[in-house]
Design an enzyme around this catalytic site. Sequence first.
Site, PDB file in Angstrom:
ATOM      1  N   GLY A  96     -23.265  50.477 -46.473  1.00 44.48           N
ATOM      2  CA  GLY A  96     -23.709  51.845 -46.687  1.00 44.48           C
ATOM      3  C   GLY A  96     -22.724  52.902 -46.231  1.00 44.48           C
ATOM      4  O   GLY A  96     -22.827  54.057 -46.631  1.00 44.48           O
ATOM      5  N   ASP A  97     -21.757  52.526 -45.402  1.00 44.23           N
ATOM      6  CA  ASP A  97     -20.668  53.421 -45.003  1.00 44.23           C
ATOM      7  C   ASP A  97     -19.500  52.533 -44.611  1.00 44.23           C
ATOM      8  O   ASP A  97     -19.115  52.453 -43.448  1.00 44.23           O
ATOM      9  CB  ASP A  97     -21.093  54.313 -43.838  1.00 44.23           C
ATOM     10  CG  ASP A  97     -20.040  55.367 -43.483  1.00 44.23           C
ATOM     11  OD1 ASP A  97     -18.985  55.402 -44.153  1.00 44.23           O
ATOM     12  OD2 ASP A  97     -20.269  56.154 -42.551  1.00 44.23           O
ATOM     13  N   ALA A  98     -18.937  51.866 -45.612  1.00 39.22           N
ATOM     14  CA  ALA A  98     -17.938  50.825 -45.364  1.00 39.22           C
ATOM     15  C   ALA A  98     -16.534  51.379 -45.150  1.00 39.22           C
ATOM     16  O   ALA A  98     -15.543  50.679 -45.390  1.00 39.22           O
ATOM     17  CB  ALA A  98     -17.939  49.831 -46.517  1.00 39.22           C
ATOM     18  N   ASN A 123     -15.518  51.777 -39.456  1.00 41.50           N
ATOM     19  CA  ASN A 123     -16.741  51.061 -39.107  1.00 41.50           C
ATOM     20  C   ASN A 123     -16.588  49.551 -39.073  1.00 41.50           C
ATOM     21  O   ASN A 123     -17.567  48.827 -38.909  1.00 41.50           O
ATOM     22  CB  ASN A 123     -17.867  51.471 -40.063  1.00 41.50           C
ATOM     23  CG  ASN A 123     -18.258  52.912 -39.852  1.00 41.50           C
ATOM     24  OD1 ASN A 123     -18.128  53.450 -38.767  1.00 41.50           O
ATOM     25  ND2 ASN A 123     -18.735  53.546 -40.904  1.00 41.50           N
TER      26      ASN A 123
END
Length: 266
Positions: free
Chosen positions: A190-192, A196
Site C-alpha cells: 500500500g506504500d511500497a 518502507n
Amino acid sequence: MVAGPPRSDVAVPARVTALAAGRPVRAVWENEMGGLTFEVGADPDRCFVKWAPPGGGSDLADEAVRLSWAVAFTPVPRVLDQGADDEGSWLVTAALTGQSAVADRWKAEPRTAVTAVGEGLRALHEALPVAECPFTWAAEDRLAIARRRAAQGRLDPAKWDPAHRSLGVDGALELAADIPPHDRLVVCHGDACAPNTLVGADGRWSAHVDLGRLGVADRWADLAIAAWSTEWNYGPGWEDLLLDAYGVRPDPDRIRYYRLLWDLGA
C-alpha cells in the site's frame, strides 16, 4: 514538503513524552501531513512511536489492525500500543532489525538497496495470503475515494507529477476510470516506496514498515510505486533493477495507470 527525516528540530508531542516515560526520544521521520515518527529508548527495549495530528489523514488505528494481521506471516512491526486523544493519535511498535533502505549507508550503495527493495516486495507478496486477507486496496475502491476528494475540492494537480498535471482533475479521473485487468492479485503493501523496506547489515531486506494501506490489489499497484520511488530516492536509472530483483518484466500500461491513481491520492 516531502516525507523524510525531519529537516529541523520538531516539538515532541506531550503524548509521545508520556509514552517515553523518561527514555530518550529522537525524531526520525516526518511525513507530508504533519505526522511524526520517534525512536524511543535503546536496545533491547527500543521502540518507535508514530504520532499523527487530528485530521492529518493518517489512520493509525487502521495501521495497527493491519500490522496485527500481517505479523503472523512476514516481518513487520509488532504493535505494543495504539490510541488517540484530542491532540492526535499514536501507534507504538517494537523495533526491528535493519535500517531503512534510504538510510545514508544504503543511499551510498543504491544497487544493493534497490535489489533489497525489489526482493523484499516479492517476498511480501508471496508471504501474505490473499484468501485470508480482510483488507482491500482495489483500484475500484481507491477510485471512489479519489472521486469523493474531487467533489470536496481536495485534489490539487499542482502537486502531481508533471506527466499528470496537464490532465486536470476531470481528465485524470476519466483516465483512472479505465482500470486495467488484473495481472496478479496479491496482498499489497500500500506504500511500497523504498523507505518502507528495512535492510539488514548483510544488504538483504529484513522487514517492512508503514502498512496503513495494506490490502488485496493487483501487484502492479505496489510495483509501479516501488519502481518510481527509486528515482525519488536514488536518482534515475534504477527502475529496471528493482523489477528484475522482483522477478517481473516492465508493464508500461499498468505502471502508467497505477502512478496516475497514486497521484490522485487514493
